[in-house]
Design a protein around this motif. Structure first.
Motif, PDB file in Angstrom:
ATOM      1  N   GLY A 855       0.814  -1.213   0.000  1.00 56.45           N
ATOM      2  CA  GLY A 855       0.000   0.000   0.000  1.00 56.45           C
ATOM      3  C   GLY A 855       0.848   1.265   0.000  1.00 56.45           C
ATOM      4  O   GLY A 855       0.538   2.233  -0.697  1.00 56.45           O
ATOM      5  N   ALA A 856       1.931   1.262   0.779  1.00 60.23           N
ATOM      6  CA  ALA A 856       2.782   2.445   0.860  1.00 60.23           C
ATOM      7  C   ALA A 856       3.463   2.727  -0.475  1.00 60.23           C
ATOM      8  O   ALA A 856       3.532   3.879  -0.929  1.00 60.23           O
ATOM      9  CB  ALA A 856       3.819   2.255   1.962  1.00 60.23           C
ATOM     10  N   LEU A 861       3.907   5.775  -5.706  1.00 55.91           N
ATOM     11  CA  LEU A 861       3.894   5.839  -7.164  1.00 55.91           C
ATOM     12  C   LEU A 861       2.704   6.665  -7.648  1.00 55.91           C
ATOM     13  O   LEU A 861       2.825   7.434  -8.618  1.00 55.91           O
ATOM     14  CB  LEU A 861       3.847   4.431  -7.745  1.00 55.91           C
ATOM     15  CG  LEU A 861       3.868   4.331  -9.278  1.00 55.91           C
ATOM     16  CD1 LEU A 861       5.087   5.042  -9.856  1.00 55.91           C
ATOM     17  CD2 LEU A 861       3.835   2.866  -9.725  1.00 55.91           C
ATOM     18  N   PHE A 862       1.566   6.541  -6.988  1.00 52.56           N
ATOM     19  CA  PHE A 862       0.400   7.363  -7.340  1.00 52.56           C
ATOM     20  C   PHE A 862       0.738   8.845  -7.215  1.00 52.56           C
ATOM     21  O   PHE A 862       0.400   9.650  -8.102  1.00 52.56           O
ATOM     22  CB  PHE A 862      -0.785   7.012  -6.424  1.00 52.56           C
ATOM     23  CG  PHE A 862      -1.936   7.971  -6.543  1.00 52.56           C
ATOM     24  CD1 PHE A 862      -2.845   7.874  -7.606  1.00 52.56           C
ATOM     25  CD2 PHE A 862      -2.115   9.007  -5.622  1.00 52.56           C
ATOM     26  CE1 PHE A 862      -3.900   8.773  -7.719  1.00 52.56           C
ATOM     27  CE2 PHE A 862      -3.155   9.895  -5.734  1.00 52.56           C
ATOM     28  CZ  PHE A 862      -4.054   9.780  -6.782  1.00 52.56           C
ATOM     29  N   GLY A 863       1.420   9.215  -6.152  1.00 52.64           N
ATOM     30  CA  GLY A 863       1.781  10.613  -5.967  1.00 52.64           C
ATOM     31  C   GLY A 863       2.706  11.125  -7.061  1.00 52.64           C
ATOM     32  O   GLY A 863       2.581  12.274  -7.511  1.00 52.64           O
ATOM     33  N   ALA A 867       1.806  14.084  -9.752  1.00 49.56           N
ATOM     34  CA  ALA A 867       2.578  15.323  -9.809  1.00 49.56           C
ATOM     35  C   ALA A 867       3.318  15.499 -11.126  1.00 49.56           C
ATOM     36  O   ALA A 867       3.489  16.634 -11.604  1.00 49.56           O
ATOM     37  CB  ALA A 867       3.579  15.360  -8.649  1.00 49.56           C
ATOM     38  N   HIS A 868       3.751  14.382 -11.754  1.00 53.60           N
ATOM     39  CA  HIS A 868       4.645  14.505 -12.907  1.00 53.60           C
ATOM     40  C   HIS A 868       4.106  13.839 -14.179  1.00 53.60           C
ATOM     41  O   HIS A 868       4.691  14.038 -15.251  1.00 53.60           O
ATOM     42  CB  HIS A 868       6.013  13.887 -12.569  1.00 53.60           C
ATOM     43  CG  HIS A 868       6.649  14.483 -11.359  1.00 53.60           C
ATOM     44  ND1 HIS A 868       7.260  15.706 -11.367  1.00 53.60           N
ATOM     45  CD2 HIS A 868       6.742  14.009 -10.078  1.00 53.60           C
ATOM     46  CE1 HIS A 868       7.732  15.973 -10.153  1.00 53.60           C
ATOM     47  NE2 HIS A 868       7.425  14.953  -9.354  1.00 53.60           N
ATOM     48  N   SER A 877      -3.926   7.420 -16.679  1.00 53.03           N
ATOM     49  CA  SER A 877      -4.992   7.791 -15.748  1.00 53.03           C
ATOM     50  C   SER A 877      -5.559   6.559 -15.064  1.00 53.03           C
ATOM     51  O   SER A 877      -5.794   6.547 -13.853  1.00 53.03           O
ATOM     52  CB  SER A 877      -6.100   8.537 -16.510  1.00 53.03           C
ATOM     53  OG  SER A 877      -7.178   8.825 -15.650  1.00 53.03           O
ATOM     54  N   GLN A 878      -5.798   5.482 -15.874  1.00 51.86           N
ATOM     55  CA  GLN A 878      -6.318   4.245 -15.285  1.00 51.86           C
ATOM     56  C   GLN A 878      -5.317   3.645 -14.298  1.00 51.86           C
ATOM     57  O   GLN A 878      -5.698   3.133 -13.232  1.00 51.86           O
ATOM     58  CB  GLN A 878      -6.641   3.245 -16.384  1.00 51.86           C
ATOM     59  CG  GLN A 878      -7.282   1.957 -15.881  1.00 51.86           C
ATOM     60  CD  GLN A 878      -8.600   2.219 -15.165  1.00 51.86           C
ATOM     61  OE1 GLN A 878      -9.458   2.974 -15.650  1.00 51.86           O
ATOM     62  NE2 GLN A 878      -8.778   1.619 -13.990  1.00 51.86           N
ATOM     63  N   LEU A 879      -4.017   3.732 -14.631  1.00 50.82           N
ATOM     64  CA  LEU A 879      -2.987   3.207 -13.721  1.00 50.82           C
ATOM     65  C   LEU A 879      -3.002   3.956 -12.390  1.00 50.82           C
ATOM     66  O   LEU A 879      -2.888   3.343 -11.319  1.00 50.82           O
ATOM     67  CB  LEU A 879      -1.606   3.331 -14.367  1.00 50.82           C
ATOM     68  CG  LEU A 879      -0.420   2.914 -13.499  1.00 50.82           C
ATOM     69  CD1 LEU A 879      -0.535   1.457 -13.078  1.00 50.82           C
ATOM     70  CD2 LEU A 879       0.909   3.156 -14.239  1.00 50.82           C
ATOM     71  N   SER A 880      -3.196   5.267 -12.443  1.00 49.84           N
ATOM     72  CA  SER A 880      -3.227   6.041 -11.202  1.00 49.84           C
ATOM     73  C   SER A 880      -4.417   5.651 -10.343  1.00 49.84           C
ATOM     74  O   SER A 880      -4.313   5.545  -9.117  1.00 49.84           O
ATOM     75  CB  SER A 880      -3.243   7.538 -11.518  1.00 49.84           C
ATOM     76  OG  SER A 880      -4.435   7.893 -12.200  1.00 49.84           O
ATOM     77  N   VAL A 881      -5.578   5.403 -11.004  1.00 50.76           N
ATOM     78  CA  VAL A 881      -6.763   4.983 -10.229  1.00 50.76           C
ATOM     79  C   VAL A 881      -6.520   3.615  -9.601  1.00 50.76           C
ATOM     80  O   VAL A 881      -6.862   3.368  -8.433  1.00 50.76           O
ATOM     81  CB  VAL A 881      -8.005   4.964 -11.144  1.00 50.76           C
ATOM     82  CG1 VAL A 881      -9.205   4.341 -10.417  1.00 50.76           C
ATOM     83  CG2 VAL A 881      -8.340   6.365 -11.632  1.00 50.76           C
TER      84      VAL A 881
END
Length: 930
Positions: A855-856, A861-863, A867-868, A877-881
């Motif tokens: 989870g951490a 990686l989401f952050g 940001a970048h 976008s799907q990967l971030s979700v």
């Protein structure tokens, strides 16, 4: 060797007579009349029975009595030097290698049967008188062939026996111990040890005095404690009777010396009997001392009486003065035939014998001089003059009187010293005592040079190197305090002259060290100090390694503390380099790490104070010399590398952008210095950080090839980083330190242009390859965290304009100018890193023990993507979700952070160019914990 003998004097006259014999027609004698029950001891027979319950009460009030005693003993101010502070010095100074002995007559402990026809009171009195006889006669215990330490241990055992006897209610035994110990003070068979014996024995007397006083005081503390300033009226009859009983017991001691000492020990108890008891007793005891034949024994008896008097009645100065005047009248006994014969027998020279009086006379004079009016001190001084040729007394006067008093009359004291006979008491000792006073108080300015000349005339003629240096060391402070470097240099030259023959300095290191300390106290201008011709030759006398290093350390400490301005003075630099080299060269394989650290800090302090201004080449030459000189101390080398890098940056600031060939050559020389020095360091993290720092400095100075060399060297040694390192003696994981370094390294790579011969992003790829091949700890996420940290760097490299840059250095933004091939290389590398990260996340998902780690990492990686990354890309976008959901899957993500992240995304979505985030934020949901 222990021998026991039994001696018993005939019974006292009438001691076995019955009560009927007292009515015979024989004439009455004083002793037999004591047995009719009317003597003072029998008057308090009944009181004796009441003493036992009083003792049980004393145990409960012991703490209270101790607090009360501490308050009562505060009768003199803090400016008075107490006896306790002198005790250790006396024991250390007056020693002997002769064998000592202890003779104790501890009395018979056998019971005494009562005569059938005697009255109870008469028998108690008779028994007491027989016990008092036993105090002086009976079982003799003689300890022979004792060393000094054995003697001190036996006396301490007696002190403990006294306390134990008292605690077990054996008061007669306790008194026996005190009496027999007091008798030891009449023994001068090993005369050199007498002052130390006096100290040890009076400890026992002090213990006895406290025990008696506390016992009587506790008898008065029922139902309430006595006030601190109690009067006779506050004391109950039982306590008074017990107190009188003690004085009567002591008065029955036949021998003068123990009777005197024991009564002096309980002098304070007179407070329980009458208001003027102490005032009346002190003159009587003073007069009793006149009956002591040995002048040394008498002097110390007076010293003890003065000590007790100062503790209980410091305002009664008459007794102190009387003791001093009596002491003066007995000085002629020192030359008596009996004393001289004793000295011959013990092979003791007169000067040595006279020094035995010093502690006693010094103490008596200190008591007299304490807050004494000046006329009294003047009178004392005049009395000393009338005696004539009494160097011992004159020495004590100068030691005991206030330094201000002595300093004002320094020339008078010098005149008195001149008149003294050299054979009795060496004049250099007198000048030593005068010098101690003048070190604390200033004589009239017009007399200072005369005083110094007169003193040094005597000091320089002293033949014994040890005696010479003892006296010279004292007068160095006077010289430094009032004169210039010329006089101090003359004094140093004279000391060298006296201490060099036969290497006499080897036995005088403490005194020579003291000379250095005193010079450093008054001379803080090191150009002045090192310009003294004899200062460095003086340092050369310290040839014992440990001592020489300590002296050098003391010089360096003063230099660092007082040298405020940076220096380039060649006199200072040459001298300090010599001193620092001495400290450095003392380091060997056995040197402790703390010692190495201490030496390194001192040398670093010196290096930081060296500055040649804008003469950068001279500064670099100094650093080159220092590197060769201090190669064994790693912290010093680290400091030198920092200094050279600062020098390179200072060069950049001064030239203000005009990069001349000469400047470039100098910067390259600085880079070469660092590049050569860094590999000699043993600490891997010191090498890494210095390679990075030096690379940054070279880059700032437009030295691209040197910068590349430093950064490549840093990457090449990454595999050498151990998995654990020692910090303050404890092993700790190196992972966190390595991650910090890599993050700093990545931040630097943004402005480092690619080498034309090494391909695109060669330093970034080289770093990531090293990270890939490094052996990380088991169950560690460090490698993946490096990959996540590399993504922001690659994102920044893909921008048209970089976040930051270095003046006159073309970064990749200029070299590639947004070339699609360059961007393609960045994207490929990002895809590779993200793929590695996702594979690791999948592996963690298969491990039931790692949901928190998964989870951490997912949230990190989401952050980064948020940001970048360009979230207009549907896949991204799907990967971030998916990463958001994965980070919240097991409920380990902190809700507060998640809420603030969502608020940030919503805020960003309101920006005109960030509308695409609105769709993304709608798909991000918070999961409640169950």
């Amino acid at each position: 060797m222990v021998t026991d003998t039994k001696t018993r004097r005939g019974a006292r006259k009438g001691s076995t007579s019955s009560s009927s014999s007292s009515s015979s027609s024989a004439p009455a004698d004083p002793l037999s009349s004591m047995l009719d029950g009317t003597d003072p001891l029998s008057m308090f027979a009944a009181a004796s029975a009441s003493e036992t319950p009083a003792m049980s009460h004393s145990s409960s009030t012991g703490d209270l009595g101790r607090k009360r005693r501490e308050k009562e003993e505060e009768v003199v101010g803090p400016d008075f030097e107490h006896w306790l502070s002198k005790r250790g010095e006396i024991l250390a100074r007056f020693t002997t290698t002769e064998k000592l002995s202890i003779n104790l007559f501890m009395g018979s402990d056998r019971g005494k049967a009562l005569s059938p026809g005697s009255s109870a009171v008469s028998e108690k009195v008779r028994t007491r008188l027989e016990e008092l006889d036993d105090l002086e006669e009976g079982s003799q215990r003689e300890l022979l062939n004792l060393s000094q330490q054995d003697y001190a241990n036996r006396i301490e055992e007696l002190n403990q026996s006294l306390k134990e006897a008292w605690a077990s209610d054996q008061k007669v035994k306790a008194l026996k111990i005190v009496i027999q110990c007091s008798k030891l003070l009449s023994d001068t068979s090993v005369i050199q040890f007498y002052p130390s014996k006096f100290v040890l024995i009076t400890d026992i007397l002090d213990t006895f005095g406290r025990l008696v006083y506390d016992r009587i005081w506790t008898m008065c503390s029922d139902p309430r404690p006595l006030p601190d300033g109690f009067t006779v009226e506050d004391v109950n009859d039982t306590a008074k009777e017990t107190c009188l009983n003690w004085f009567f017991k002591i008065a029955s001691i036949r021998e003068l010396l123990p009777r005197l000492y024991v009564e002096a020990a309980i002098l304070k108890c007179n407070r329980f009997l009458n208001k003027s008891g102490i005032q009346e007793t002190l003159p009587r005891l003073t007069a009793m001392i006149r009956g002591i034949g040995d002048p040394l024994v008498a002097a110390y008896a007076r010293a003890y009486l003065c000590r007790v008097g100062m503790e209980v009645a410091p305002h009664l100065k008459d007794s102190l003065n009387r003791n001093f005047f009596d002491l003066l009248s007995t000085f002629k006994q020192i030359s008596a035939e009996s004393v001289q014969n004793q000295l011959v027998l013990q092979r003791v020279e007169v000067p040595e014998y006279l020094t035995l009086y010093s502690p006693a006379i010094n103490w008596i004079l200190q008591c007299i001089a304490y807050r004494a009016p000046e006329p009294l001190l003047t009178e004392m001084m005049e009395r000393c003059k009338t005696l004539g040729n009494n160097a011992l007394l004159l020495n004590s006067v100068m030691r005991a009187f206030r330094p201000e008093f002595v300093a004002v009359r320094a020339t008078d004291f010098i005149s008195m010293i001149k008149e003294c006979d050299e054979s009795g008491f060496p004049k250099h000792l007198l000048f030593g005592s005068l010098g101690r006073s003048l070190a604390c108080a200033d004589p009239p300015e017009s007399e200072r040079l005369t005083i110094l000349n007169e003193a040094w005339k005597v000091i320089t003629k002293v033949r014994s190197p040890q005696d010479y240096v003892n006296c010279a060391e004292i007068w160095v402070e006077f010289t430094c305090r009032h004169f210039t470097k010329r006089e101090v240099n003359t004094v140093l030259a004279d000391i060298i002259k006296h201490m060099t023959p036969d290497r006499a300095f080897e036995d005088a290191y403490p005194q020579l060290q003291s000379v250095i300390r005193k010079i450093l106290t008054y001379f803080h201008d090191f150009s002045l100090l090192f310009s003294m011709e004899r200062f460095l030759p003086f340092l050369d006398m310290f040839q014992k390694d440990s001592v020489r290093v300590e002296v050098c350390k003391s010089i360096m400490e003063v230099f660092i503390k007082h040298q405020v301005e940076l220096t380039r003075d060649p006199v200072i630099l040459n001298a300090m380099l010599h001193i620092c080299k001495t400290m450095h060269d003392s380091v060997n394989a056995l040197t402790l790490e703390d010692e190495k650290r201490s030496l390194a800090l001192l040398i670093i302090g010196f290096i930081r104070m060296v500055s040649f201004g804008r003469d950068f080449e001279q500064q670099l030459s100094f650093c080159v010399e220092a590197r060769a000189t201090f190669c064994n101390l790693e912290p010093v080398l680290v400091q030198l590398i920092h200094t050279v890098n600062q020098l390179a940056m200072e060069t950049l600031r001064v030239v203000r952008g005009s990069h001349s060939r000469k400047t470039a050559a100098f910067v390259r020389a600085c880079a070469a210095y660092s590049f050569i020095t860094i590999p000699s360091l043993s600490s891997i993290f010191s090498r890494l950080s210095l390679y990075l720092l030096s690379g940054q400095v070279a880059l700032a100075n437009q030295c691209l090839s040197q910068s590349d060399a430093f950064l490549q060297a840093a990457v090449s040694i990454l595999p050498e980083v151990p998995r654990s390192i020692s910090i303050e003696g404890k092993l700790r994981s190196s992972e966190s330190f390595l991650l910090d370094f890599i993050n700093n390294f990545l931040a630097t790579l943004l402005v480092v242009p690619d080498h034309p011969e090494h391909g695109v992003l060669y330093l970034v790829r080289g770093l990531l390859n090293m990270v890939q091949d490094y052996t990380w700890e088991d169950n560690s996420d460090a490698k993946v965290r490096v990959y996540i940290s590399a993504l922001p760097l690659l994102a920044a490299m893909s921008q048209e304009t970089y976040l930051y840059s270095i003046p006159k250095v073309d970064s990749n933004e200029t070299l590639y100018g947004g070339d699609p091939k360059f961007l393609t290389e960045i994207n490929k590398l990002c895809e590779t890193l993200i793929g590695q990260i996702l594979d690791h996340l999948k592996a963690l998902g298969r491990d039931e023990q790692s949901p928190r780690r998964q989870g951490a990492l997912a949230f990190s990686l989401f952050g980064v993507l948020l940001a970048h990354g360009d979230l207009r890309n549907n896949k991204l976008s799907q990967l971030s979700v998916n990463l958001w959901n994965l980070s919240h899957k097991h409920g380990y993500c902190e809700t507060r952070i998640s809420v603030r992240t969502l608020e940030y995304i919503k805020h960003q979505a309101q920006q005109p160019d960030m509308v695409h985030l609105s769709d993304t934020v709608q798909r991000l949901a918070l999961q409640s914990r169950t």
